[in-house]
Design a protein around this motif. Structure first.
Motif, PDB file in Angstrom:
ATOM      1  N   UNK A 152       0.843  -1.204   0.000  1.00 14.90           N
ATOM      2  CA  UNK A 152       0.000   0.000   0.000  1.00 14.90           C
ATOM      3  C   UNK A 152       0.874   1.248   0.000  1.00 14.90           C
ATOM      4  N   UNK A 153       1.908   1.247   0.841  1.00 13.59           N
ATOM      5  CA  UNK A 153       2.821   2.385   0.910  1.00 13.59           C
ATOM      6  C   UNK A 153       3.474   2.640  -0.437  1.00 13.59           C
ATOM      7  N   UNK A 154       3.916   1.551  -1.077  1.00 15.76           N
ATOM      8  CA  UNK A 154       4.571   1.675  -2.374  1.00 15.76           C
ATOM      9  C   UNK A 154       3.604   2.250  -3.418  1.00 15.76           C
ATOM     10  N   UNK A 155       2.337   1.786  -3.363  1.00 16.11           N
ATOM     11  CA  UNK A 155       1.337   2.283  -4.319  1.00 16.11           C
ATOM     12  C   UNK A 155       1.088   3.774  -4.114  1.00 16.11           C
ATOM     13  N   UNK A 156       0.968   4.188  -2.837  1.00 19.83           N
ATOM     14  CA  UNK A 156       0.739   5.611  -2.548  1.00 19.83           C
ATOM     15  C   UNK A 156       1.932   6.443  -3.009  1.00 19.83           C
ATOM     16  N   UNK A 157       3.151   5.941  -2.717  1.00 21.07           N
ATOM     17  CA  UNK A 157       4.364   6.678  -3.080  1.00 21.07           C
ATOM     18  C   UNK A 157       4.471   6.817  -4.598  1.00 21.07           C
ATOM     19  N   UNK A 158       4.270   5.701  -5.306  1.00 25.81           N
ATOM     20  CA  UNK A 158       4.403   5.743  -6.763  1.00 25.81           C
ATOM     21  C   UNK A 158       3.368   6.674  -7.385  1.00 25.81           C
ATOM     22  N   UNK A 208       8.572  -5.579  -6.739  1.00 27.47           N
ATOM     23  CA  UNK A 208       7.889  -4.411  -6.178  1.00 27.47           C
ATOM     24  C   UNK A 208       6.504  -4.249  -6.802  1.00 27.47           C
ATOM     25  N   UNK A 209       5.589  -5.144  -6.453  1.00 26.39           N
ATOM     26  CA  UNK A 209       4.261  -5.088  -7.042  1.00 26.39           C
ATOM     27  C   UNK A 209       3.397  -4.043  -6.333  1.00 26.39           C
ATOM     28  N   UNK A 210       2.364  -3.597  -7.030  1.00 20.94           N
ATOM     29  CA  UNK A 210       1.455  -2.579  -6.504  1.00 20.94           C
ATOM     30  C   UNK A 210       0.108  -3.207  -6.149  1.00 20.94           C
ATOM     31  N   UNK A 211      -0.773  -2.374  -5.604  1.00 18.49           N
ATOM     32  CA  UNK A 211      -2.050  -2.854  -5.071  1.00 18.49           C
ATOM     33  C   UNK A 211      -2.861  -3.650  -6.094  1.00 18.49           C
ATOM     34  N   UNK A 235      -8.845  -6.118  -0.326  1.00 20.41           N
ATOM     35  CA  UNK A 235      -7.937  -5.183  -1.002  1.00 20.41           C
ATOM     36  C   UNK A 235      -8.709  -4.326  -2.008  1.00 20.41           C
ATOM     37  N   UNK A 236      -9.630  -4.966  -2.752  1.00 20.33           N
ATOM     38  CA  UNK A 236     -10.437  -4.228  -3.725  1.00 20.33           C
ATOM     39  C   UNK A 236     -11.280  -3.174  -3.032  1.00 20.33           C
ATOM     40  N   UNK A 237     -11.843  -3.519  -1.874  1.00 20.37           N
ATOM     41  CA  UNK A 237     -12.699  -2.574  -1.157  1.00 20.37           C
ATOM     42  C   UNK A 237     -11.897  -1.345  -0.726  1.00 20.37           C
ATOM     43  N   UNK A 238     -10.679  -1.576  -0.231  1.00 18.53           N
ATOM     44  CA  UNK A 238      -9.824  -0.453   0.171  1.00 18.53           C
ATOM     45  C   UNK A 238      -9.578   0.464  -1.027  1.00 18.53           C
ATOM     46  N   UNK A 239      -9.217  -0.142  -2.159  1.00 10.66           N
ATOM     47  CA  UNK A 239      -8.946   0.627  -3.377  1.00 10.66           C
ATOM     48  C   UNK A 239     -10.202   1.353  -3.853  1.00 10.66           C
ATOM     49  N   UNK A 281     -10.408  -0.677 -13.257  1.00 16.49           N
ATOM     50  CA  UNK A 281     -10.909  -1.797 -14.057  1.00 16.49           C
ATOM     51  C   UNK A 281     -10.660  -3.137 -13.377  1.00 16.49           C
ATOM     52  N   UNK A 282      -9.570  -3.218 -12.603  1.00 17.84           N
ATOM     53  CA  UNK A 282      -9.258  -4.487 -11.944  1.00 17.84           C
ATOM     54  C   UNK A 282     -10.407  -4.887 -10.998  1.00 17.84           C
ATOM     55  N   UNK A 283     -11.041  -3.881 -10.378  1.00 19.98           N
ATOM     56  CA  UNK A 283     -12.150  -4.168  -9.461  1.00 19.98           C
ATOM     57  C   UNK A 283     -13.370  -4.643 -10.253  1.00 19.98           C
TER      58      UNK A 283
END
Lengths: 279, 258
Positions: free
Chosen positions: A60-66, A228-231, A251-255, B112-114
Motif C-alpha cells: 500500500x505504501x509503495x502504491x501511494x508513493x508511486x 515491487x508489485x502494486x495494489x 484489497x479491492x474494497x480499500x482501493x 478496471x481491476x475491481x
C-alpha cells in the motif's frame, strides 16, 4: 404538463440503463465488497491483514508513493507543456494537441511494448548512452520502478495537461503583464499572480492523476519488476494465483473506497465533472 | 533578452515532452520489420515475416477477429443504451441529474481491476466466461460512460426551441425526435460510438479475467506475447492495432467534418 410527463419519459429512458448497470456493475461490486467481510473467523479478519501485516502495508505504501511520484512528475512536465500550448499559434497548438492526444488513442499494450523496446538493455536508450561512452554495460531502465515511473508518467500526462490547459485558456492574459507593469519581476509575477490563478487546474490534475494511478494494473505489470508489485497486481495475484477471494475482495474494497472518495472530492471541489463535460 | 531566452528554452522543453509522448508509439513500427528473432534496436534487415506469421497463426488472427466482433457489438449496445441514458439525464432536474450522472460515470472511475474481479463470479455462474456475449456485456459496462459524456455534451448545447418549433408546426413527438433532435445529436452519438469501439478494442484487464481460451481478444493475446514470447510478432500486432485506430479516427474525423 411538463413536470409529470417529463418525469415519466426520463424514467422510461433511464430504466434500461439503470437496470443494466445495476445487474452488471453495482450488484457485482457490492457482492465483492460483501465477500471481504464474510469470514467465519471475524468480519474484519482480512482487513487486519491488509493494514497490519508488514508485507501488505508495504504494498500500500509503495502504491501511494508511486502514485504521488507520477502525479508530481506529470505536473512538472505538464505545466510547461500546457503553458506552451496556451501561448502557441494555431499550428503549434495543433502539434501539441496531437502529441497529447496520440497517447490517448494508442493502445496501452502498444505503448508498454514500445517502452520495453526503448528501455531494455539492448534498447536504443542504453545503446545511445554506450555510444557516448557514459556507461559500459547497461543501466536497468525497465522491469523495475524506473520503468513503471516512465511508462505511467507518459500515460497520465494528458490527464494533467488537459485540465491545466482548460484553466490557463480561461485566464485573463493581461493579469501577469499588469503585475509586471506594477514593478513585479517576471518570477514574482509568475509565483504571485499566474501560479495562484492556475491552482484549480494544478489541483484537479494532481488529484486525477493520483486517483487513476492508484488502481493501475497494466503498466506496472508489464514494465515493473516481480519484487515491487502494486495494489492492483496484489489483487490480481490473490485471485488468479492463490484463489484467496475474500482477501482480494478486502484489497479491492480499500482501493474502491479510496478511488470513489477522491473522485467525489474532485467532483465537488475541483469541478472534475466539467472536465468530462457532464455538467 | 532574458525573456527571449526563457521563451526559447520553454519551447525546447515542450518539444522534448512531445517527443517523450509519441516516442513509445513510434518505436514499435521499425521493430516489426526486423529479421532477428528477438527485439533489437535499431532493427536489422527488412522482412514482412512477422506480419505473415500474424496472419497465419490461428491464435493471432483469430484473436483479431474476436476483438473486432466484440468491439462492434459493444459499440452498438453501448451507443443505444448510452444515448437513451443521456436523453433521460437531460430531462432530470439539475440536482437529481448530477447524482444520477455520478452513478453512471462510476464504471469509468472505479479501477478496471475491481470491475474485472467483481464480474468474474457472476459471469462464471451464468456461463458467460470465455464467450463473446460475456465480453460484450462487460465491455459495454466500461464503454457506457464515454457514450453518455459525448452525447450529453451535445445535448447541453441543443436549443429546445428548435424542437418546440417542429412540434408547433405539427410534427408528432416521434417525428420531431427523428427528424430534428437525432440529426442534431448525431455528432455526439458518433463520437460516443467511436469511443466505445476503441474502449472495447483496446481493453485488456477485464478480458484477461473473463476471455479464456475460447474467446481470446487481440489485447489478451498481446499480453501473453509481451510477457512470455518476446518475438517481434508483438510489434507487427501493435502496428496493425495502430492502423485500426488510425482508420477509425480518420473515418470519425471525416464524419464529424461533414
Amino acid at each position: 404538463m411538463p413536470g409529470k410527463s417529463m418525469n415519466w419519459r426520463s424514467g422510461a429512458l433511464l430504466l434500461p440503463g439503470l437496470a443494466f448497470l445495476a445487474i452488471l456493475f453495482a450488484w457485482p461490486v457490492a457482492r465483492l465488497v460483501a465477500t471481504s467481510f464474510s469470514d467465519s473467523a471475524g468480519a474484519f479478519i482480512h482487513y487486519q491483514r491488509v493494514f497490519l501485516d508488514p508485507i501488505y502495508v508495504r504494498v500500500i505504501g509503495r502504491t501511494l508513493l508511486l502514485s504521488t511520484q507520477v502525479a508530481v512528475l506529470c505536473l512538472l512536465l505538464g505545466y510547461p507543456l500546457a503553458y506552451q500550448l496556451n501561448r502557441s499559434g494555431p499550428l503549434g497548438k495543433a502539434v501539441i494537441l496531437l502529441c497529447v492526444l496520440i497517447p490517448f488513442w494508442t493502445n496501452l499494450l502498444v505503448r508498454s511494448y514500445g517502452w520495453i523496446v526503448l528501455l531494455n538493455p539492448q534498447g536504443i536508450i542504453n545503446g545511445l548512452l554506450r555510444e557516448i561512452g557514459l556507461i559500459d554495460g547497461a543501466i536497468p531502465l525497465v522491469h523495475n520502478t524506473t520503468g513503471v515511473l516512465i511508462g505511467m508518467t507518459q500515460i497520465m500526462l494528458p490527464y494533467m495537461v488537459l485540465p491545466l490547459a482548460a484553466v490557463m485558456s480561461r485566464l485573463d492574459p493581461t493579469l501577469p503583464s499588469a503585475a509586471r507593469s506594477l514593478g513585479a519581476s517576471p518570477l514574482a509575477a509568475f509565483v504571485r499572480v499566474y501560479l495562484p490563478l492556475t491552482m484549480p487546474g494544478v489541483l484537479a490534475g494532481l488529484l486525477l492523476v493520483f486517483m487513476l494511478s492508484l488502481g493501475f494494473f497494466v503498466v506496472p505489470a508489464l514494465l515493473g519488476g516481480p519484487r515491487d508489485i502494486l495494489l492492483a497486481q496484489l489483487i490480481e495475484f490473490n485471485i488468479n494465483s492463490t484463489l484467496n477471494w475474500p482477501f482480494a475482495a478486502a484489497l479491492s474494497t480499500v482501493l474502491l473506497v479510496a478511488t470513489i472518495t477522491l473522485y467525489w472530492i474532485g467532483d465537488r471541489f475541483f469541478d472534475l465533472g466539467r472536465l468530462w463535460g457532464t455538467r | 533578452m532574458t525573456g527571449r531566452l526563457s521563451s526559447a528554452m520553454l519551447t525546447a522543453f515542450a518539444a522534448a515532452i512531445c517527443v517523450f509522448l509519441v516516442l513509445p508509439t513510434l518505436a514499435v513500427a521499425p521493430i516489426s520489420f526486423t529479421e532477428t528473432n528477438f527485439i533489437t534496436f535499431p532493427p536489422r534487415g527488412f522482412t514482412l515475416h512477422w506480419y505473415r506469421e500474424f496472419f497465419e497463426r490461428p491464435e493471432w488472427i483469430g484473436s483479431l477477429g474476436t476483438s473486432a466482433v466484440v468491439a462492434v457489438l459493444t459499440a452498438a449496445l453501448s451507443t443505444t443504451l448510452g444515448t437513451m441514458i443521456a436523453l433521460g439525464l437531460g430531462q432530470l432536474p439539475r440536482r437529481t441529474g448530477r447524482a444520477v450522472t455520478f452513478f453512471f460515470i462510476m464504471p469509468m472511475v472505479v479501477p478496471t481491476i475491481i470491475t474485472a474481479a467483481a464480474l468474474y463470479t457472476p459471469f462464471a455462474r451464468a456461463g458467460l466466461v470465455a464467450s463473446i456475449p460475456g465480453l460484450v456485456l462487460a465491455h459495454t459496462v466500461l464503454a457506457l460512460p464515454f457514450v453518455i459524456i459525448n452525447v450529453s455534451a451535445v445535448l447541453q448545447k441543443l436549443d429546445r426551441r428548435v424542437v418546440d418549433a417542429a412540434r408547433s408546426l405539427g410534427a408528432t413527438p416521434a417525428t420531431a425526435f427523428r427528424r430534428v433532435t437525432l440529426p442534431i445529436l448525431a455528432p455526439g452519438i458518433t463520437a460516443g460510438a467511436v469511443f466505445a469501439f476503441i474502449t472495447s478494442f483496446d481493453e485488456v484487464v477485464v478480458a484477461l479475467f473473463i476471455a479464456g481460451a475460447d474467446a481470446t481478444t487481440l489485447p489478451v493475446q498481446m499480453w501473453s506475447g509481451i510477457r512470455f514470447e518476446i518475438s517481434p510478432i508483438v510489434a507487427a500486432a501493435s502496428c496493425l492495432l495502430l492502423i485500426v485506430s488510425c482508420v477509425v479516427l480518420t473515418l470519425f474525423w471525416l464524419v464529424q467534418r461533414k
